[in-house]
Design an enzyme around this catalytic site. Sequence first.
Site, PDB file in Angstrom:
ATOM      1  N   THR A   1       1.330   4.218  -3.110  1.00 22.47           N
ATOM      2  CA  THR A   1       1.195   5.679  -3.036  1.00 22.47           C
ATOM      3  C   THR A   1       2.412   6.361  -3.647  1.00 22.47           C
ATOM      4  O   THR A   1       2.290   7.398  -4.310  1.00 22.47           O
ATOM      5  CB  THR A   1       1.005   6.167  -1.590  1.00 22.47           C
ATOM      6  OG1 THR A   1       2.195   5.961  -0.819  1.00 22.47           O
ATOM      7  CG2 THR A   1      -0.167   5.483  -0.921  1.00 22.47           C
TER       8      THR A   1
ATOM      9  N   ALA B   1       0.830  -1.208   0.000  1.00 22.19           N
ATOM     10  CA  ALA B   1       0.000   0.000   0.000  1.00 22.19           C
ATOM     11  C   ALA B   1       0.864   1.257   0.000  1.00 22.19           C
ATOM     12  O   ALA B   1       0.574   2.221  -0.727  1.00 22.19           O
ATOM     13  CB  ALA B   1      -0.933  -0.012   1.210  1.00 22.19           C
ATOM     14  N   TYR B   2       1.920   1.253   0.805  1.00 19.31           N
ATOM     15  CA  TYR B   2       2.824   2.409   0.849  1.00 19.31           C
ATOM     16  C   TYR B   2       3.509   2.613  -0.501  1.00 19.31           C
ATOM     17  O   TYR B   2       3.546   3.736  -1.031  1.00 19.31           O
ATOM     18  CB  TYR B   2       3.856   2.200   1.947  1.00 19.31           C
ATOM     19  CG  TYR B   2       4.913   3.278   2.031  1.00 19.31           C
ATOM     20  CD1 TYR B   2       4.588   4.558   2.445  1.00 19.31           C
ATOM     21  CD2 TYR B   2       6.241   3.009   1.702  1.00 19.31           C
ATOM     22  CE1 TYR B   2       5.552   5.558   2.531  1.00 19.31           C
ATOM     23  CE2 TYR B   2       7.212   3.991   1.789  1.00 19.31           C
ATOM     24  CZ  TYR B   2       6.863   5.262   2.197  1.00 19.31           C
ATOM     25  OH  TYR B   2       7.829   6.245   2.273  1.00 19.31           O
ATOM     26  N   ALA B   3       4.037   1.528  -1.063  1.00 19.00           N
ATOM     27  CA  ALA B   3       4.712   1.637  -2.359  1.00 19.00           C
ATOM     28  C   ALA B   3       3.759   2.093  -3.447  1.00 19.00           C
ATOM     29  O   ALA B   3       4.157   2.817  -4.371  1.00 19.00           O
ATOM     30  CB  ALA B   3       5.352   0.298  -2.737  1.00 19.00           C
TER      31      ALA B   3
END
Length: 249
Positions: A160, A156-158
């Site tokens: 974004t 999820a972070y990657a």
Amino acid sequence: MSEGGSGERRVALVTGGSGGIGSAVSRRLAADGMAVVVHYAGSAASAEAVAESITADGGTALALPGDVAEPEQMTALFDAVEERFGGIDVVVNTAGIMLLAPLAEMELEAFDRMHRVNVRGTFVVSQLAARRLRRGGALVNFSTSVTRLQQPEYAAYAATKGAVEAMTLILARELRGRDVTVNAVAPGPTATPLFTQGKSDELIARIASAAPLERLGTPEDIAESVAFLAGTGGRWINGQVLFANGGIA
């Protein structure tokens, strides 16, 4: 003194300027002679401390608040910077949050929180920068080396940060004729509270040993990359993602 084309002192706005990397970037740009606006969202005391440390070293800085995801607040911030210093030459988007979980277990609320700050916030600030940076200016956004490392729990972070890279590369082409560069820095594992939170010493040591240089990056390492892209030496670098990770990926 760092000067623009008109001979005026260059002015930098650093979002998330009170954070681990943001504070190092703020101090580094001030060391290059720029007037620096240290933006913060929640920690006024930390931002004020960064600004005061710059002033104590002979530089010029002030701390100003705002929610990066809210256009009205960011417009007011840009207005305040221009009123105080006459214009803006460098915008650095270090503001961001990182929430980790396997994709199958990630709460949508957590994903939405990251998207709001990392994607919407970068979009809002980049849009204002595109409209208001002076000629010879630079916009530096922040991605992550995890977009290459494909580590579990970072999906999820990657995601974004993949969106940030797409915006950055396209905006660089859209600003043809403006004499404004647009790039992104993609740090690898860096010794900041954001990175070390929740990790054991053993895990941190294992991650540090993965890079050929066998250490974690420091906020100052990343600040040097930003200073290069924001300064005269980086004027021919445009529409790129600079992976500052010691060779880990």
